[in-house]
Design an enzyme around this catalytic site. Sequence first.
Site, PDB file in Angstrom:
ATOM      1  N   ARG A 155      -5.191   5.669  -7.693  1.00 43.54           N
ATOM      2  CA  ARG A 155      -4.951   7.110  -7.779  1.00 43.54           C
ATOM      3  C   ARG A 155      -4.802   7.552  -9.232  1.00 43.54           C
ATOM      4  NH1 ARG A 155       0.090   7.732  -3.972  1.00 43.54           N
ATOM      5  NH2 ARG A 155      -0.276   9.968  -4.325  1.00 43.54           N
TER       6      ARG A 155
ATOM      7  N   LEU B 104       0.865  -1.178   0.000  1.00 43.03           N
ATOM      8  CA  LEU B 104       0.000   0.000   0.000  1.00 43.03           C
ATOM      9  C   LEU B 104       0.902   1.228   0.000  1.00 43.03           C
ATOM     10  CD1 LEU B 104      -2.637  -0.986   2.747  1.00 43.03           C
ATOM     11  CD2 LEU B 104      -2.933  -1.098   0.267  1.00 43.03           C
ATOM     12  N   ASP B 105       0.441   2.292  -0.624  1.00 40.08           N
ATOM     13  CA  ASP B 105       1.218   3.528  -0.616  1.00 40.08           C
ATOM     14  C   ASP B 105       1.381   4.038   0.816  1.00 40.08           C
ATOM     15  OD1 ASP B 105       1.266   3.369  -3.366  1.00 40.08           O
ATOM     16  OD2 ASP B 105      -0.400   4.770  -3.644  1.00 40.08           O
ATOM     17  N   LYS B 106       2.367   4.877   1.017  1.00 42.57           N
ATOM     18  CA  LYS B 106       2.698   5.399   2.343  1.00 42.57           C
ATOM     19  C   LYS B 106       1.475   5.925   3.084  1.00 42.57           C
ATOM     20  CE  LYS B 106       5.342   9.151   4.510  1.00 42.57           C
ATOM     21  NZ  LYS B 106       6.269  10.289   4.271  1.00 42.57           N
TER      22      LYS B 106
END
Length: 325
Positions: free
Chosen positions: A237, A138-140
Amino acid sequence: MAQQIVLTNTVKDSQLGQRLDQAIAELFADFSRSRLKEWLLDGKVQVNGEVVTKPRTKVMGGEEITLQAELEDEERWEAQDIPLDIVYEDDDIIVINKPRDFVVHPGAGTPDGTVLNALLHHYPDIAEVPRAGIVHRLDKDTTGLMVVAKTVPAQTRLVRALQKRNITREYEAIAIGRMTAGGKVDQPIGRHSTKRTLMAVAPLGKPAVTHYRVAEHFREHTRIRLRLETGRTHQIRVHMSYLQHPLLGDTAYGGRARIPTGASQELTDMIRGFDRQALHAVMLRFEHPITGEELEFHAPVPDDMVAMTEALRKDTEEYGLPDEF
């Protein structure tokens, strides 16, 4: 000390016509594509006993592939006492609920303080598993559910399940703009042509498919649920930006603050102050890699997204929806 590895596998008939780099990515799924390609270019891959270094070499099915390489000791990553929110755990897997501002894997600019560093502390034996058992990322600043493998067999099977699209991952998000209906985005994703830290829809990129549906309308925003078929970097995104409905707070992909006309100062401040993409991995469903049992996990939407949703809902109740709804 580097670990010497020698692994052998046979190309499946179903892989007829695949490029060699694609074939070995499926046959040796414990390792990342980038690492395998590096080994291939370095002459560490043999096809029927002959060294082959060209990624575009076609396979026909039935070839014996031998991988002889050095695996760097993953203890170069420091074990760090960082708390983890454990949703589920058994002898083979861990499911965690990742908070915001938490990078999954060490990399450029983030050598430590990651999920991987935390895993090495809480589960020392996981150092024997490639990438400390991490199967997907998962992204930050994306919150929510991740599955981690404790053993090599569990990781191998989970990676294969992911490649076969047998792991269901659903997300909750707040998008900017008025979305009237759900749908599917089927657009390839590759590295951005000028902003190298970002991704973009690109004709020569990797296939990427995102399904989405509308969960709730607000005046200038939409709460949505999304399901991934693929798992490209920044996929949701990028795809939402492609639809011209970037995620609230996602300034990297065009998510500039949009304030509804007449909005209260409180809501205005909340929208302008929302400093991460409004994206949460809310559900994860898959077959247990060892027992075969179907497992399903849910993670509650985090407080910042709940507060934003409630504020947008209150604003919509006060002013009503536009006539188009």
